[in-house]
Design an enzyme around this catalytic site. Sequence first.
Site, PDB file in Angstrom:
ATOM      1  N   PRO A  78       9.850  26.484 -23.787  1.00 34.44           N
ATOM      2  CA  PRO A  78       8.485  25.954 -23.861  1.00 34.44           C
ATOM      3  C   PRO A  78       7.764  25.979 -22.519  1.00 34.44           C
ATOM      4  O   PRO A  78       6.537  26.097 -22.463  1.00 34.44           O
ATOM      5  CB  PRO A  78       8.690  24.518 -24.358  1.00 34.44           C
ATOM      6  CG  PRO A  78      10.105  24.186 -24.013  1.00 34.44           C
ATOM      7  CD  PRO A  78      10.859  25.459 -24.102  1.00 34.44           C
TER       8      PRO A  78
ATOM      9  N   ASP B 135      64.572  45.365  -2.928  1.00 35.79           N
ATOM     10  CA  ASP B 135      65.853  44.737  -3.241  1.00 35.79           C
ATOM     11  C   ASP B 135      65.676  43.249  -3.480  1.00 35.79           C
ATOM     12  O   ASP B 135      64.562  42.731  -3.502  1.00 35.79           O
ATOM     13  CB  ASP B 135      66.881  45.021  -2.136  1.00 35.79           C
ATOM     14  CG  ASP B 135      66.397  44.574  -0.766  1.00 35.79           C
ATOM     15  OD1 ASP B 135      65.907  43.435  -0.652  1.00 35.79           O
ATOM     16  OD2 ASP B 135      66.510  45.353   0.198  1.00 35.79           O
TER      17      ASP B 135
ATOM     18  N   THR C  32      61.035  38.470  11.199  1.00 40.54           N
ATOM     19  CA  THR C  32      62.443  38.354  10.861  1.00 40.54           C
ATOM     20  C   THR C  32      62.766  36.936  10.387  1.00 40.54           C
ATOM     21  O   THR C  32      62.133  35.956  10.788  1.00 40.54           O
ATOM     22  CB  THR C  32      63.327  38.738  12.054  1.00 40.54           C
ATOM     23  OG1 THR C  32      64.695  38.730  11.642  1.00 40.54           O
ATOM     24  CG2 THR C  32      63.161  37.779  13.218  1.00 40.54           C
ATOM     25  N   ALA C  33      63.763  36.838   9.518  1.00 38.19           N
ATOM     26  CA  ALA C  33      64.101  35.558   8.898  1.00 38.19           C
ATOM     27  C   ALA C  33      64.445  34.491   9.929  1.00 38.19           C
ATOM     28  O   ALA C  33      64.141  33.310   9.738  1.00 38.19           O
ATOM     29  CB  ALA C  33      65.268  35.752   7.930  1.00 38.19           C
TER      30      ALA C  33
ATOM     31  N   MET D  67      73.041  35.875   7.124  1.00 38.61           N
ATOM     32  CA  MET D  67      74.006  36.161   6.053  1.00 38.61           C
ATOM     33  C   MET D  67      75.333  35.438   6.295  1.00 38.61           C
ATOM     34  O   MET D  67      76.412  36.004   6.116  1.00 38.61           O
ATOM     35  CB  MET D  67      74.247  37.673   5.931  1.00 38.61           C
ATOM     36  CG  MET D  67      72.986  38.484   5.682  1.00 38.61           C
ATOM     37  SD  MET D  67      73.219  40.268   5.899  1.00 38.61           S
ATOM     38  CE  MET D  67      73.401  40.389   7.691  1.00 38.61           C
TER      39      MET D  67
ATOM     40  N   GLY E 121      63.553  43.026   3.342  1.00 40.85           N
ATOM     41  CA  GLY E 121      63.393  41.618   3.666  1.00 40.85           C
ATOM     42  C   GLY E 121      63.434  41.405   5.166  1.00 40.85           C
ATOM     43  O   GLY E 121      64.221  42.040   5.881  1.00 40.85           O
ATOM     44  N   GLY E 122      62.563  40.529   5.678  1.00 42.78           N
ATOM     45  CA  GLY E 122      62.530  40.270   7.117  1.00 42.78           C
ATOM     46  C   GLY E 122      61.988  41.453   7.883  1.00 42.78           C
ATOM     47  O   GLY E 122      60.952  42.026   7.542  1.00 42.78           O
ATOM     48  N   ASP E 123      62.708  41.862   8.917  1.00 43.62           N
ATOM     49  CA  ASP E 123      62.325  43.010   9.739  1.00 43.62           C
ATOM     50  C   ASP E 123      63.334  44.134   9.522  1.00 43.62           C
ATOM     51  O   ASP E 123      64.552  43.883   9.502  1.00 43.62           O
ATOM     52  CB  ASP E 123      62.299  42.610  11.224  1.00 43.62           C
ATOM     53  CG  ASP E 123      61.848  43.746  12.115  1.00 43.62           C
ATOM     54  OD1 ASP E 123      60.671  43.772  12.485  1.00 43.62           O
ATOM     55  OD2 ASP E 123      62.682  44.625  12.442  1.00 43.62           O
TER      56      ASP E 123
ATOM     57  N   LYS F  48      71.285  45.180  -3.674  1.00 40.80           N
ATOM     58  CA  LYS F  48      71.620  44.570  -2.390  1.00 40.80           C
ATOM     59  C   LYS F  48      71.948  43.091  -2.543  1.00 40.80           C
ATOM     60  O   LYS F  48      71.386  42.226  -1.876  1.00 40.80           O
ATOM     61  CB  LYS F  48      70.517  44.763  -1.355  1.00 40.80           C
ATOM     62  CG  LYS F  48      70.045  46.184  -1.201  1.00 40.80           C
ATOM     63  CD  LYS F  48      71.126  47.073  -0.645  1.00 40.80           C
ATOM     64  CE  LYS F  48      71.183  47.022   0.873  1.00 40.80           C
ATOM     65  NZ  LYS F  48      72.131  47.996   1.412  1.00 40.80           N
TER      66      LYS F  48
ATOM     67  N   PRO G  16      60.290  37.173   5.395  1.00 44.41           N
ATOM     68  CA  PRO G  16      61.394  36.406   4.809  1.00 44.41           C
ATOM     69  C   PRO G  16      61.145  35.907   3.394  1.00 44.41           C
ATOM     70  O   PRO G  16      62.059  35.370   2.769  1.00 44.41           O
ATOM     71  CB  PRO G  16      61.526  35.225   5.769  1.00 44.41           C
ATOM     72  CG  PRO G  16      60.123  35.021   6.262  1.00 44.41           C
ATOM     73  CD  PRO G  16      59.515  36.385   6.372  1.00 44.41           C
TER      74      PRO G  16
END
Length: 460
Positions: A43, A248, A331-332, A383, A301-303, A270, A225
């Site tokens: 309107p 992996d 790296t981790a 590890m 994984g990591g570097d 892995k 990581p």
Amino acid sequence: MDFLPINLRLRDQPVVLVGAGVVAARKARFLLGAGAILTVIAPEQDAQFRALGEEFSLTWQQREYAPGDLAGAIMVIAATPDRGVNESVHREARSLNIPVNVVDSPDLCSFIFPAIVDRSPLIVAISSSGASPVLARSVRSRIEAMLPAATADIARFGRLHRDRIRAAGESEGERRRIWEQIIDGPIAQLILSNRWQAAEQALAELLESHSTSAVGEVYLIGAGPGDPELMTFKALRLLQRADIVLHDRLVNPDIVAMARRDADKLYVGKRRSDHSVPQDRINELLVELALEGKRVARLKGGDPFVFGRGGEEIELLAQRDIPFQVVPGITAGNAAACYAGIPLTHRDYAQSVRFVTGHTKDGELHHRWEEFLSNTETLVFYMGLVGLPIICRELIAHGRSKDTPVALIERATSAEQRLLTGTLGSIESLVESAKPQAPTLIIVGKVVLLAERLRWYGSG
């Protein structure tokens, strides 16, 4: 995904907009800019509509909405302050199978308007699925800053030469590579600097020199990581360029998902004592795939060069003269310590740090333990979950105190991160009780004492 993003051609198509306030005016500008034949039912109209009427051609029916007003439309937007009117528009649209958007009412929408970055013909749409429009606008602002206005010229250049580029590549993969060389290389820079003639010449040279028998390339990428936000810009760029991705168990699935949707993903295992693809076969695969002309991303994984066996993988590539790039990752050892609040070096506690593999061979760890006795050096064991009893036993046997602080970090940087702290004399029993799962990292040294005070992430 609550809403599927699509691009809809509206040029010369009938669209109905019910309402003519400030919000409706914003929607109208989008629709008219896309070439829609717009009918506005209201309107009264806001002053912005009068300005739109001078710029575009639209039809304004000065009255209230009534059933039957949506016949023939391919899209409907309701933008009135009256919930009852909006619901009526929604019901009629749904009965006619017409897409409908009711402003600020996601429950009444079959489609929603995204925040838009317009670099026509390049369009970037950002949506929060109606959950947080302010967030969508914030993301749009960041993308606006990343894309210069001249990005539109690159898209126009591509549209102009699309047929030539299609003819130059025999396969979709070959054509994609040509496009990537254009977009990521000097041709795009020439276009952005408004040097079209030079860009045309560079394209001609690129297409003339293009070879369908070219050897591919391997990208050895440190995926970090776990936390996807710890990936580098270069890692992400090369991952999204790859035709096939080898990954992996140590690589976060969210990182693998960052690859192109059409890229092949190959899991190479892995896990401790369970390598679904042996390392030698992985090395050979990289060579074979590259010789097929593929660009291969090997996610580590990591570097890649810190207990990642990256040197073994690129050694064979170098012998076969296959191009490769190595992208470092966090790296981790660094990441796990940081997320656990453990500085690896500290003026008052440790002046050096040593990274050591904790992976056992024949049930033993073969290290010069007498070199690990300094109270001012931090030891980081990768590890080392299975070898933890050996690590504690040998360090104590060679002279480290049983009270030496030890931390075990499980699944570092992930939402499941867990930190266990103890000493060389107590950590074994703590681990036996807590039953952490790999991947884990072990830190030995006085810096572990800082964890409780400095930790900002994780649990346990």
